[in-house]
Design an enzyme around this catalytic site. Structure first.
Site, mmCIF file in Angstrom:
data_model
loop_
_atom_site.group_PDB
_atom_site.id
_atom_site.type_symbol
_atom_site.label_atom_id
_atom_site.label_comp_id
_atom_site.label_asym_id
_atom_site.label_seq_id
_atom_site.Cartn_x
_atom_site.Cartn_y
_atom_site.Cartn_z
ATOM 1 N N ASP A 44 13.337 -11.411 -1.025
ATOM 2 C CA ASP A 44 12.799 -11.772 0.288
ATOM 3 C C ASP A 44 13.748 -11.140 1.305
ATOM 4 O O ASP A 44 14.949 -11.440 1.303
ATOM 5 C CB ASP A 44 12.790 -13.307 0.410
ATOM 6 N N TYR A 95 2.481 -7.630 16.175
ATOM 7 C CA TYR A 95 2.905 -6.563 15.258
ATOM 8 C C TYR A 95 3.427 -5.360 16.052
ATOM 9 O O TYR A 95 4.499 -4.822 15.758
ATOM 10 C CB TYR A 95 1.703 -6.169 14.391
ATOM 11 N N GLN A 121 0.828 -1.221 0.000
ATOM 12 C CA GLN A 121 0.000 0.000 0.000
ATOM 13 C C GLN A 121 0.857 1.263 0.000
ATOM 14 O O GLN A 121 0.602 2.196 -0.759
ATOM 15 C CB GLN A 121 -0.928 -0.005 1.229
ATOM 16 N N ASP A 148 10.367 -6.757 -3.791
ATOM 17 C CA ASP A 148 9.300 -7.365 -2.985
ATOM 18 C C ASP A 148 9.460 -8.880 -3.105
ATOM 19 O O ASP A 148 10.168 -9.369 -4.005
ATOM 20 C CB ASP A 148 7.916 -6.922 -3.492
ATOM 21 N N ILE A 149 8.783 -9.588 -2.237
ATOM 22 C CA ILE A 149 8.805 -11.059 -2.316
ATOM 23 C C ILE A 149 7.879 -11.550 -3.428
ATOM 24 O O ILE A 149 7.992 -12.667 -3.901
ATOM 25 C CB ILE A 149 8.419 -11.666 -0.946
ATOM 26 N N ARG A 150 6.943 -10.670 -3.861
ATOM 27 C CA ARG A 150 5.983 -11.020 -4.928
ATOM 28 C C ARG A 150 6.477 -10.476 -6.259
ATOM 29 O O ARG A 150 7.364 -9.644 -6.304
ATOM 30 C CB ARG A 150 4.627 -10.383 -4.668
HETATM 31 P P1 NAD Z 1 1.605 -3.906 2.820
HETATM 32 O O1 NAD Z 1 1.191 -5.148 3.505
HETATM 33 O O2 NAD Z 1 0.654 -3.231 1.916
HETATM 34 O O3 NAD Z 1 2.956 -4.137 2.020
HETATM 35 C C1 NAD Z 1 4.011 -4.888 2.569
HETATM 36 C C2 NAD Z 1 4.762 -5.539 1.429
HETATM 37 O O4 NAD Z 1 5.790 -6.355 1.994
HETATM 38 C C3 NAD Z 1 3.887 -6.455 0.572
HETATM 39 O O5 NAD Z 1 3.940 -6.054 -0.780
HETATM 40 C C4 NAD Z 1 4.482 -7.838 0.767
HETATM 41 O O6 NAD Z 1 4.467 -8.630 -0.403
HETATM 42 C C5 NAD Z 1 5.905 -7.501 1.180
HETATM 43 N N1 NAD Z 1 6.553 -8.569 1.944
HETATM 44 C C6 NAD Z 1 6.018 -9.363 2.896
HETATM 45 N N2 NAD Z 1 6.957 -10.227 3.322
HETATM 46 C C7 NAD Z 1 8.089 -9.960 2.652
HETATM 47 C C8 NAD Z 1 9.394 -10.502 2.663
HETATM 48 N N3 NAD Z 1 9.731 -11.547 3.447
HETATM 49 N N4 NAD Z 1 10.337 -9.973 1.848
HETATM 50 C C9 NAD Z 1 10.003 -8.927 1.031
HETATM 51 N N5 NAD Z 1 8.785 -8.387 0.959
HETATM 52 C C10 NAD Z 1 7.841 -8.903 1.773
HETATM 53 O O7 NAD Z 1 2.090 -2.905 3.973
HETATM 54 P P2 NAD Z 1 2.178 -1.311 3.932
HETATM 55 O O8 NAD Z 1 0.884 -0.794 4.429
HETATM 56 O O9 NAD Z 1 2.696 -0.854 2.643
HETATM 57 O O10 NAD Z 1 3.232 -1.079 5.113
HETATM 58 C C11 NAD Z 1 4.594 -0.816 4.879
HETATM 59 C C12 NAD Z 1 5.239 -0.492 6.215
HETATM 60 O O11 NAD Z 1 4.556 0.601 6.833
HETATM 61 C C13 NAD Z 1 5.191 -1.632 7.231
HETATM 62 O O12 NAD Z 1 6.355 -1.618 8.017
HETATM 63 C C14 NAD Z 1 4.011 -1.265 8.095
HETATM 64 O O13 NAD Z 1 4.139 -1.799 9.392
HETATM 65 C C15 NAD Z 1 4.118 0.245 8.124
HETATM 66 N N6 NAD Z 1 2.850 0.891 8.458
HETATM 67 C C16 NAD Z 1 1.789 0.864 7.596
HETATM 68 C C17 NAD Z 1 0.600 1.498 7.950
HETATM 69 C C18 NAD Z 1 -0.597 1.511 7.032
HETATM 70 O O14 NAD Z 1 -1.682 1.986 7.448
HETATM 71 N N7 NAD Z 1 -0.476 1.050 5.788
HETATM 72 C C19 NAD Z 1 0.487 2.140 9.186
HETATM 73 C C20 NAD Z 1 1.570 2.098 10.062
HETATM 74 C C21 NAD Z 1 2.756 1.485 9.680
HETATM 75 N N1 SER Z 2 -2.493 0.259 9.514
HETATM 76 C C1 SER Z 2 -1.707 -0.589 10.357
HETATM 77 C C2 SER Z 2 -2.488 -1.737 10.842
HETATM 78 O O1 SER Z 2 -3.685 -1.592 10.975
HETATM 79 C C3 SER Z 2 -1.201 0.200 11.546
HETATM 80 O O2 SER Z 2 0.144 -0.005 11.637
HETATM 81 O O3 SER Z 2 -1.928 -2.764 11.108
#
Ligand code: NAD
Ligand code: SER
Length: 315
Positions: free
Chosen positions: A57, A145, A17, A39-41
């Site tokens: 990964d 988490y 995201q 990414d892993i995907r």
């Molecule tokens: P997401 O789940 O949308 O994306 C995470 C990505 O990591 C995915 O594309 C997944 O394929 C990849 N992934 C998973 N395992 C993996 C691995 N072993 N090696 C490589 N890639 C791998 O998450 P996001 O919302 O984009 O979040 C990114 C960061 O921001 C995270 O650290 C999350 O904790 C943090 N965060 C997000 C939010 C939010 O609301 N989106 C809020 C607070 C913190």
């Molecule tokens: N948007 C994230 C979650 O709900 C907060 O880190 O996990």
């Protein structure tokens, strides 16, 4: 590398995201040739290959080192992680990916001297935090988490003070965006609701209508990320995660605001297991320190965020 010198960037977890939006912003700011998404995907999953891509990964330290060394990377945006709801389904895997992945990046930063952005989250807070989380509020998370995010903040502090690693982090609120669906968090309802509203479908929201959480529109999150990474290192008193100012509204207030714009939209509230995680988080975050130290403020309020979401999803 100077603070704003030539950036050669690697993003981990780039297909998620935040990653897909940060990728766009970094390509625009520093040139597509200077940004590698990983990414892993496979990227075909998101129908977009208009960027440099490496499959990685983050648990594979050797492959990560090859990419960093071969491309002379001097900045890593480490986004690969499991989020709260997915993480509670498999806490051991959540610990492994979130902690071992971060450790791999930190150890390589020690060796190759690159800068790191590693996000934290509002999930660092627990039920004892009260309604408004301050920078110094207690960190007693209720999810695995959240535990990994607290440990990640401590690791950032340690690698910065013990080894001089220039790592920076933000405690992102729940992020609301339209380009890529969120990846298994508790705040996902605040994105899903827009997709259903714009598609003229009803939505079943998985938290109670009085659930109030810190939220932010993605454009503000990307702005904060770029601004933090541009800030002079000696201005920063926090390494693990700055609180950011947040929007705050209940799930019902969000529904009502959407209904002002899409009057026929129907939503019902049927809380599931994710309610418990939401209940352990604050209503709002106080971002005073991010304003004081690197001058951050929000551009989007609830009204303008809803307008932007509905307009973008309608196109
Ligand atoms: P997401 O789940 O949308 O994306 C995470 C990505 O990591 C995915 O594309 C997944 O394929 C990849 N992934 C998973 N395992 C993996 C691995 N072993 N090696 C490589 N890639 C791998 O998450 P996001 O919302 O984009 O979040 C990114 C960061 O921001 C995270 O650290 C999350 O904790 C943090 N965060 C997000 C939010 C939010 O609301 N989106 C809020 C607070 C913190
Ligand atoms: N948007 C994230 C979650 O709900 C907060 O880190 O996990």
């Amino acid at each position: 590398m100077g603070e704003s010198g030539n950036r050669r960037i690697l993003i981990t977890g780039a297909l998620g995201q935040i990653g897909m939006e940060l990728l766009d912003a970094l390509q625009t700011k520093f040139g597509s040739e200077n940004v590698i998404a990983s990414d892993i995907r496979d990227p075909q999953d998101v129908n977009d290959s208009s960027f440099r891509y490496e499959r990685l990964d983050v648990l594979d330290s050797e492959q990560m080192e090859n990419i960093i060394r071969d491309n002379d990377i001097n900045e890593v945006y480490h986004l690969a992680a499991l989020l709260s709801a997915t993480g509670e389904k498999n806490p051991q895997l959540c610990w492994k990916i979130n902690m071992d992945g971060l450790m791999n990046v930190l150890e390589l930063a020690r060796k190759y001297k690159f800068r790191i952005f590693a996000p934290s989250s509002i999930a660092v807070f627990g039920a004892d935090v009260g309604k408004i989380a301050k920078q110094e509020s207690p960190l007693n998370p209720a999810t695995m988490y959240g535990v990994t995010k607290v440990a990640g903040e401590l690791m950032a502090d340690y690698y910065h003070s013990a080894h001089g690693v220039d790592i920076r982090g933000l405690r992102y609120p729940g992020l609301i965006s339209w380009k890529v669906m969120p990846g298994g968090g508790t705040t996902d309802y605040a994105v899903e609701i827009f997709h259903k509203a714009v598609a003229s479908e009803a939505y079943t929201c998985f938290v109670r209508e009085d659930t109030k959480l810190p939220m932010m529109y993605m454009d503000d999150a990307i702005k904060a990320t770029l601004q933090l990474m541009d800030a002079p290192s000696d201005k920063l008193s926090v390494r693990g995660g700055y609180n950011l100012p947040s929007l705050t509204f209940t799930a019902k207030e969000l529904y009502d605001k959407i209904r002002e714009k899409i009057p026929d939209f129907k939503c019902e509230f049927k809380p599931d297991h994710r309610q418990e995680y939401a209940d352990s988080w604050p209503d709002e975050t106080d971002g005073t320190l991010s304003k004081e130290e690197w001058d951050f403020s929000l551009d989007f309020d609830l009204e303008s965020m809803c307008d932007a979401m509905i307009q973008s999803l309608s196109q």
